[in-house]
Motif scaffolding. Structure first.
Motif, short mmCIF file in Angstrom:
data_model
loop_
_atom_site.label_atom_id
_atom_site.label_comp_id
_atom_site.label_asym_id
_atom_site.label_seq_id
_atom_site.Cartn_x
_atom_site.Cartn_y
_atom_site.Cartn_z
N TRP A 1 0.84 -1.20 0.00
CA TRP A 1 0.00 0.00 0.00
C TRP A 1 0.87 1.25 0.00
N TYR A 2 1.92 1.26 0.84
CA TYR A 2 2.81 2.43 0.93
C TYR A 2 3.58 2.62 -0.38
N VAL A 3 4.04 1.53 -0.96
CA VAL A 3 4.77 1.60 -2.22
C VAL A 3 3.88 2.19 -3.32
N THR A 4 2.66 1.69 -3.43
CA THR A 4 1.72 2.18 -4.44
C THR A 4 1.35 3.64 -4.19
N HIS A 5 1.13 3.99 -2.93
CA HIS A 5 0.75 5.36 -2.57
C HIS A 5 1.87 6.34 -2.98
N ASN A 6 3.10 6.02 -2.62
CA ASN A 6 4.21 6.90 -2.95
C ASN A 6 4.45 6.96 -4.46
N ARG A 7 4.23 5.83 -5.15
CA ARG A 7 4.38 5.81 -6.61
C ARG A 7 3.34 6.72 -7.26
N ARG A 8 2.10 6.69 -6.75
CA ARG A 8 1.06 7.57 -7.30
C ARG A 8 1.41 9.04 -7.09
N LEU A 9 1.90 9.37 -5.90
CA LEU A 9 2.28 10.76 -5.62
C LEU A 9 3.38 11.22 -6.58
N LYS A 10 4.38 10.37 -6.78
CA LYS A 10 5.48 10.70 -7.68
C LYS A 10 4.97 10.86 -9.11
N ALA B 1 12.02 14.37 -14.36
CA ALA B 1 12.24 14.00 -12.96
C ALA B 1 13.55 14.59 -12.46
N SER B 2 14.59 14.57 -13.27
CA SER B 2 15.86 15.14 -12.83
C SER B 2 15.76 16.66 -12.72
N LEU B 3 14.94 17.28 -13.57
CA LEU B 3 14.75 18.74 -13.49
C LEU B 3 14.06 19.17 -12.20
N ILE B 4 13.07 18.38 -11.76
CA ILE B 4 12.32 18.78 -10.56
C ILE B 4 12.90 18.16 -9.29
N GLY B 5 13.98 17.40 -9.43
CA GLY B 5 14.66 16.87 -8.25
C GLY B 5 14.04 15.61 -7.68
N VAL B 6 13.55 14.75 -8.56
CA VAL B 6 12.95 13.48 -8.14
C VAL B 6 13.83 12.36 -8.68
N HIS B 7 13.95 11.26 -7.95
CA HIS B 7 14.72 10.11 -8.43
C HIS B 7 14.12 9.61 -9.75
N PRO B 8 14.94 9.09 -10.64
CA PRO B 8 14.42 8.60 -11.91
C PRO B 8 13.34 7.53 -11.69
N SER C 1 10.66 4.40 -12.35
CA SER C 1 10.71 3.09 -12.99
C SER C 1 9.79 3.09 -14.20
N ASP C 2 9.83 2.01 -14.97
CA ASP C 2 8.94 1.88 -16.12
C ASP C 2 7.48 1.89 -15.68
N THR C 3 7.20 1.28 -14.53
CA THR C 3 5.83 1.24 -14.00
C THR C 3 5.34 2.64 -13.68
N THR C 4 6.21 3.45 -13.06
CA THR C 4 5.82 4.82 -12.72
C THR C 4 5.64 5.65 -13.99
N CYS C 5 6.48 5.45 -14.99
CA CYS C 5 6.32 6.16 -16.27
C CYS C 5 4.97 5.81 -16.91
N HIS C 6 4.61 4.55 -16.83
CA HIS C 6 3.31 4.11 -17.36
C HIS C 6 2.18 4.81 -16.60
N MET C 7 2.34 4.93 -15.29
CA MET C 7 1.32 5.58 -14.46
C MET C 7 1.21 7.08 -14.79
N VAL C 8 2.33 7.73 -15.10
CA VAL C 8 2.31 9.14 -15.49
C VAL C 8 1.47 9.31 -16.75
N ARG C 9 1.71 8.45 -17.74
CA ARG C 9 0.92 8.53 -18.97
C ARG C 9 -0.55 8.24 -18.73
N ALA C 10 -0.83 7.32 -17.81
CA ALA C 10 -2.22 7.01 -17.46
C ALA C 10 -2.91 8.23 -16.84
N PHE C 11 -2.19 8.95 -15.96
CA PHE C 11 -2.76 10.16 -15.37
C PHE C 11 -3.04 11.20 -16.45
N MET C 12 -2.12 11.35 -17.38
CA MET C 12 -2.31 12.33 -18.44
C MET C 12 -3.48 11.94 -19.33
#
Length: 104
Positions: free
Chosen positions: A43-52, A80-87, A89-100
């Motif tokens: 739950w914590y992993v998913t929550h933090n991934r969504r926030l990121k 991510a490097s511009l805003i100071g966030v760790h690079p 993962s592929d899963t998080t990138c997929h989630m970013v596109r899903a949000f968009m």
């Protein structure tokens, strides 16, 4: 006196004003609170991934990337490097596109 005369006139919006209305400046970040205890680790992993992913999606939208197809993994990672966030993962990138995609 008619009731309509007693109502205050609403403030003009950007689309109805005769001159440009200054847009609201960004607010200060909300004070962080600890996450609720007792949840499974996933739950914590998913929550933090969504926030990121949300932070990255907002940064991409602010930079002019409005379509999920324009947000390749390399673009998301460079943002991510511009805003100071760790690079992310592929899963998080997929989630970013899903949000968009969801917000269109």
């Amino acid at each position: 006196m008619p009731a309509a005369a007693l109502k205050p006139k609403p403030l003009p919006t950007q689309s109805t004003a005769k001159h440009p209305v200054p847009l609201e400046t960004p607010c200060a970040p909300v004070e962080k609170r600890p996450l609720p205890p007792g949840r499974p680790r996933d739950w914590y992993v998913t929550h933090n991934r969504r926030l990121k992913a949300m932070r990255l999606a907002i940064a991409l939208l602010d930079s002019g990337v409005h379509l999920p197809g324009q947000a390749r993994n390399e673009k998301i990672r460079s943002t991510a490097s511009l805003i100071g966030v760790h690079p992310p993962s592929d899963t998080t990138c997929h989630m970013v596109r899903a949000f968009m995609r969801y917000n269109r």
